[in-house]
Design an enzyme around this catalytic site. Sequence first.
Site, PDB file in Angstrom:
ATOM      1  N   ASP A 102       1.155  -0.806  -0.088  1.00  0.00           N
ATOM      2  CA  ASP A 102      -0.373  -0.035   0.117  1.00  0.00           C
ATOM      3  C   ASP A 102       0.746   1.160   0.262  1.00  0.00           C
ATOM      4  O   ASP A 102       2.245   1.110   0.038  1.00  0.00           O
ATOM      5  CB  ASP A 102      -1.349  -0.076   1.333  1.00  0.00           C
ATOM      6  CG  ASP A 102      -2.483   0.230   1.275  1.00  0.00           C
ATOM      7  OD1 ASP A 102      -2.549   1.438   1.067  1.00  0.00           O
ATOM      8  OD2 ASP A 102      -2.894  -0.096   1.080  1.00  0.00           O
ATOM      9  N   ASP A 103       0.349   2.563   0.039  1.00  0.00           N
ATOM     10  CA  ASP A 103       0.533   3.212   0.774  1.00  0.00           C
ATOM     11  C   ASP A 103       2.206   3.478   1.182  1.00  0.00           C
ATOM     12  O   ASP A 103       2.486   2.791   2.022  1.00  0.00           O
ATOM     13  CB  ASP A 103       0.363   4.567   0.904  1.00  0.00           C
ATOM     14  CG  ASP A 103       0.011   5.716   0.909  1.00  0.00           C
ATOM     15  OD1 ASP A 103       0.933   6.469  -0.077  1.00  0.00           O
ATOM     16  OD2 ASP A 103      -0.947   6.833   1.390  1.00  0.00           O
ATOM     17  N   ARG A 156      -6.135  16.072   3.442  1.00  0.00           N
ATOM     18  CA  ARG A 156      -5.452  14.992   3.591  1.00  0.00           C
ATOM     19  C   ARG A 156      -4.233  16.164   3.211  1.00  0.00           C
ATOM     20  O   ARG A 156      -3.043  15.098   2.474  1.00  0.00           O
ATOM     21  CB  ARG A 156      -6.017  14.084   2.813  1.00  0.00           C
ATOM     22  CG  ARG A 156      -5.079  12.837   3.665  1.00  0.00           C
ATOM     23  CD  ARG A 156      -5.092  11.452   2.950  1.00  0.00           C
ATOM     24  NE  ARG A 156      -4.569  10.423   3.815  1.00  0.00           N
ATOM     25  CZ  ARG A 156      -4.056   9.211   3.531  1.00  0.00           C
ATOM     26  NH1 ARG A 156      -4.470   8.750   2.133  1.00  0.00           N
ATOM     27  NH2 ARG A 156      -4.473   8.239   4.086  1.00  0.00           N
ATOM     28  N   TRP A 175      -5.752   2.031  -6.976  1.00  0.00           N
ATOM     29  CA  TRP A 175      -6.141   2.930  -7.861  1.00  0.00           C
ATOM     30  C   TRP A 175      -6.506   3.737  -7.149  1.00  0.00           C
ATOM     31  O   TRP A 175      -7.786   3.794  -6.651  1.00  0.00           O
ATOM     32  CB  TRP A 175      -6.473   2.699  -8.809  1.00  0.00           C
ATOM     33  CG  TRP A 175      -6.827   4.859  -9.643  1.00  0.00           C
ATOM     34  CD1 TRP A 175      -6.702   5.440  -9.179  1.00  0.00           C
ATOM     35  CD2 TRP A 175      -5.659   4.277 -10.905  1.00  0.00           C
ATOM     36  NE1 TRP A 175      -7.065   6.686 -10.077  1.00  0.00           N
ATOM     37  CE2 TRP A 175      -5.854   6.554 -10.958  1.00  0.00           C
ATOM     38  CE3 TRP A 175      -5.259   4.373 -12.208  1.00  0.00           C
ATOM     39  CZ2 TRP A 175      -5.583   6.834 -12.669  1.00  0.00           C
ATOM     40  CZ3 TRP A 175      -5.045   4.716 -13.263  1.00  0.00           C
ATOM     41  CH2 TRP A 175      -5.349   6.013 -13.668  1.00  0.00           C
ATOM     42  N   ASP A 176      -6.410   4.884  -6.302  1.00  0.00           N
ATOM     43  CA  ASP A 176      -6.449   5.642  -4.564  1.00  0.00           C
ATOM     44  C   ASP A 176      -7.368   6.992  -5.261  1.00  0.00           C
ATOM     45  O   ASP A 176      -6.063   7.482  -5.935  1.00  0.00           O
ATOM     46  CB  ASP A 176      -5.004   5.484  -3.345  1.00  0.00           C
ATOM     47  CG  ASP A 176      -6.442   5.518  -2.152  1.00  0.00           C
ATOM     48  OD1 ASP A 176      -7.488   5.614  -2.253  1.00  0.00           O
ATOM     49  OD2 ASP A 176      -6.164   4.662  -1.356  1.00  0.00           O
ATOM     50  N   ASN A 212      -8.495  10.261  -2.827  1.00  0.00           N
ATOM     51  CA  ASN A 212      -8.931  10.352  -1.971  1.00  0.00           C
ATOM     52  C   ASN A 212      -8.580  11.776  -1.513  1.00  0.00           C
ATOM     53  O   ASN A 212      -9.193  12.271   0.235  1.00  0.00           O
ATOM     54  CB  ASN A 212      -7.131  10.281  -0.746  1.00  0.00           C
ATOM     55  CG  ASN A 212      -6.664   8.829  -0.179  1.00  0.00           C
ATOM     56  OD1 ASN A 212      -8.154   7.809   0.017  1.00  0.00           O
ATOM     57  ND2 ASN A 212      -6.004   9.093  -0.589  1.00  0.00           N
ATOM     58  N   CYS A 236     -10.157   3.169  -5.837  1.00  0.00           N
ATOM     59  CA  CYS A 236     -10.799   3.173  -3.930  1.00  0.00           C
ATOM     60  C   CYS A 236     -10.103   4.274  -4.189  1.00  0.00           C
ATOM     61  O   CYS A 236     -10.093   5.195  -5.145  1.00  0.00           O
ATOM     62  CB  CYS A 236      -9.027   2.431  -3.507  1.00  0.00           C
ATOM     63  SG  CYS A 236      -8.501   3.090  -1.740  1.00  0.00           S
ATOM     64  N   ASP A 252     -13.275   2.167   4.581  1.00  0.00           N
ATOM     65  CA  ASP A 252     -12.218   1.991   4.948  1.00  0.00           C
ATOM     66  C   ASP A 252     -12.341   1.494   5.954  1.00  0.00           C
ATOM     67  O   ASP A 252     -11.685   0.692   7.078  1.00  0.00           O
ATOM     68  CB  ASP A 252     -11.345   3.268   5.271  1.00  0.00           C
ATOM     69  CG  ASP A 252     -10.216   3.956   3.966  1.00  0.00           C
ATOM     70  OD1 ASP A 252     -10.432   3.357   3.376  1.00  0.00           O
ATOM     71  OD2 ASP A 252      -9.734   5.318   4.372  1.00  0.00           O
TER      72      ASP A 252
HETATM   73  C1  GLA Z   1      -6.718   5.322   1.612  1.00  0.00           C
HETATM   74  C2  GLA Z   1      -7.532   3.914   1.411  1.00  0.00           C
HETATM   75  C3  GLA Z   1      -7.145   3.142   3.039  1.00  0.00           C
HETATM   76  C4  GLA Z   1      -5.261   3.228   2.548  1.00  0.00           C
HETATM   77  C5  GLA Z   1      -4.646   5.225   3.101  1.00  0.00           C
HETATM   78  C6  GLA Z   1      -3.021   4.459   1.966  1.00  0.00           C
HETATM   79  O1  GLA Z   1      -7.454   5.905   2.969  1.00  0.00           O
HETATM   80  O2  GLA Z   1      -8.745   3.665   1.459  1.00  0.00           O
HETATM   81  O3  GLA Z   1      -7.495   2.258   2.077  1.00  0.00           O
HETATM   82  O4  GLA Z   1      -4.663   3.100   0.921  1.00  0.00           O
HETATM   83  O5  GLA Z   1      -5.450   5.847   1.390  1.00  0.00           O
HETATM   84  O6  GLA Z   1      -2.967   5.926   2.445  1.00  0.00           O
END
Ligand code: GLA
Length: 733
Positions: A360-361, A437, A471-472, A474, A525, A547
Amino acid sequence: MRFARLCSVGVWFAGLTLAAQVRAVPDRQQWFLTAGQSTYAVGVDDKNMLESLYWGPALPADATLLKAQSRAERSSNDGPMNTTPLEYPAWGGGLQLEPALKVDSPNGDRALVLVYDSSKVDSNQLEIILKDTVQPVRVHLHYQTYAEGVLARWSTVENAGRQPVRIEQAASGTWNLPAGTDYQLSWLTGQWGGEFQLHTAALLNGAQVLESRRGSTGHQANPWFSIGREGQTTETAGPVWFGELGWSGSWRINVERTALDQVRVTAGYNPYDFAYVLQAGQTLDTPHVYAGYTAGGQGEASRILHRFQLAEVLPLGPTPKPRPIIYNSWEATEFRVSEAGQMGLAEKAASLGVERFVMDDGWFGQRKDDHAGLGDWYVNKEKFPNGLKPLIDRVHTLGMSFGLWVEPEMVNPDSDLYRKHPDWAMHFPDRQRTEARNQLVLNIAKPEVKAYVFNWLDKLVTDNDIAFLKWDYNRNWSEPGWDSAPGEKGSPDAAREIYVTYVQNLYDILQKLRAKHPKLEIESCASGGGRTDAGILRYTDEVWPSDNTDALDRLSIQDGFTHAYSPQTMAAWVTDVPNYLDRRVIPLQFRFLVAMQGALGIGNDLNKFSADDMELSKRMVAFYKGVRTTVQQGRLYRLQRPEGREASQVEYVSPDGAQAVVFAYLHSQQYGMVQPQVSLQGVDPNARYRVRPLDETKYTGEAVVSGAVLLGSGLPLQLRGDYDSTAVILERQ
Ligand code: GLA
C-alpha cells in the site's frame, strides 16, 4: 399492425433463455425494447413528440399499444409539456418539470422543443433522433437491450449549426413510471467509514435529488435507484424499477413525483456549476444509465445488476476470472513500509494460501506520512535501496502475484512535481487552494497532465512485474478551475467542461493502460467506496467499498453495496482487533466469514498472529477457495438483512445450481434466545443437497436434505453469544 421489424439476440442463464430485442412498429411509430423479462416502449405522438409508453413485464412479440397521444392542457397552469410523459423533455414550450436538456443558443433563444426526426434499429440497439423545431440542435437517444435484463440508455447532443451553443444541463435519459401513488424509493447514502447505507421511504410529491457535486462519485450518495410499490415490493417479491448511472464525476438522479402524481426519473450530468460549449458540428455524449424492471423484488433486481456487470461491464467480462485472495499491508504498517518488512509479511501471507501480495501507500517519493510525496512516483531509496525488484521477485517465488498502491490524480504541495508545476493542480487564479489530507487534485483535463500521469504509470508497470494497482483517490474537488480550457480560451463556460473532460481523461488513461498491459488488474479506491459506480467498473476489476473494516459495520455496508454492485467487485479484508476505528473486538472466524461475502483479502499484521490464528486463517482461506466462484459469480440471496437485527444470513447459489453456500452471523444474543431458522432461496425444490458444514457442532440437521425442506424451513444452526458465525455448503446430488 402492417409491419414489424424485429432484431434479437439471446442468452441462456440459469435455465432461462432471455431475450434482448428491439421491435419497431413503423405504422404506429413505436419501438418495443425487450431486455430479459421486461419490456420498455416508446412512441411518437400526434404532435410528433416522443413519449414513454410502457415499462414493465415483458410483452409478447405481437403486443401492440395505442398510438401515443399528447395529453390535454389540464389548466392554464399545467400545459401539455407537463402532463405528457415525454421521453426526453427539453426546457422549452412551457415545460416546468425537470428537463433532460437545457441549451442556450447564441441569439438568446434558451428554449428547445424536440420533435421526432428519424430512427435506426441495429441488432439490439435503437437510435432515435430528435431535433429542435427552430435551432440546429439534434439529440440522439441511444438504447441498447441486454438479455441479462438491462436496458442501457444514453444521449448525444449535437450542434448541427454554425454558431456555438452552450449546454447548461444534459441527462442521459428520463424514465416515466406507470401511473401510481404508492411508490417507494430505495437509495444509498454514506460517509467515509460508513458507505452504502440503504434507505427506503414513500415517494411523496416533490423531487428527491440524489447527487454528487464533488467532481467524483462520492461517498455521500451512490448513483443507483430502486423504486418499488408500498405493500407489494419486498426483498423477495413485487415490482421494482431500478437503474444506475455509469459516471464517475458529478452526477444527479432526480426522482420526481409531480403534483399530478406522475413519477419520473432523470439521470445524468449534475447541472450544478456545469456548462459545455458545443462548437459547430460538435457533440456531447452523456453517460450510460443501466436500468431494468423485475417482478421479483429487490433481491432479483440486484441479481440482474450483478450478472449484467459480470457479463457486460467489467473489463475482463463476459467471464471475468474470480478475484484472487489478496494480502494488503496498509493496516499492519501504514506508511512504514520497507523491503524486509514487506518480505516478512509476504512469507506469512503465502503460507496462509494468499494469492496476491499488495503493498500500500508509503513506497515512493518522500512519503513518510500523508504530508508529502504524492506526485513523485519514484521508489523511495531509503525504504527500497534496490528498487522494487527484490520484493517483487520474492513475492513471485512465494507463488503470489504483486500489486501496488498508487494515487495518480493527486499531488502534495510538498512534492517536486508541485514545485515544478503548481499550475497543474486545480485552482482559481489568485485564490487560496483548499487542501484536504494535505493534497490537491491534479487537473487531468489538461492534456499535458493527462500525458504525465499516463506516462509514469506506463513506465511503472513496464519496468516492474505488477499484476494489480490499487488506484486511490482521497479527496473531493475544490476550486475546479481550468486556466487553459479549449474552445474559447479562458472563457468561464469552457472551463466548466472540466466536469466532463476530467472524467473522460481518467477513463482514457485507464483504458490505454489496460490496452498496453492486458494482464494488469485495477481496484477503484477513494478513501474507501467514494468512487463506486458502473462507469469506473468498465475500467477496474473491483472496488474497495470502505476503509471501515470492522466486521459488524461491514455487514450493513456490504448489504447496501450488493444492492447495486456484484459481490465479485466487493473487496473485503479481515483485519486486526481491536478494530482501529471503533475498538470493537470480534472473533477471527466471524471476521473471515464477513470478508468472504465478496473478494476475500487479509489486512492483518501477521507478525502478531498466534499459531492458532495462523491455523484458523489457513482453514478459512481453504474454505473460501472452495466456494469463491459461487460467492463471486453466483446468485446472491440476502436471506436476513443485517440492519437493526441481532442476526443476519446470506446465501449464494452457483450459476449452474450445483453448489450453494450460506453464511450465518449472530451479532448478539439476548435472553439465551435461539435464532429462528431462515428459509433458503434459489435452490431446486426437486433436488437433494449434501450438507457440508464448516463447523460440525453448529449444524444439527441431516447430512442430505431436500431442496423443498431447505426452501420451507432452512438450516438448523446453533449459534451462541456475541459474534458467533458459521457457514454451510450445499452440494446438489
Ligand atoms: C486511503 C485508502 C486506504 C489506504 C490509504 C493509504 O485511505 O482508502 O485503504 O490505501 O488511503 O494512504
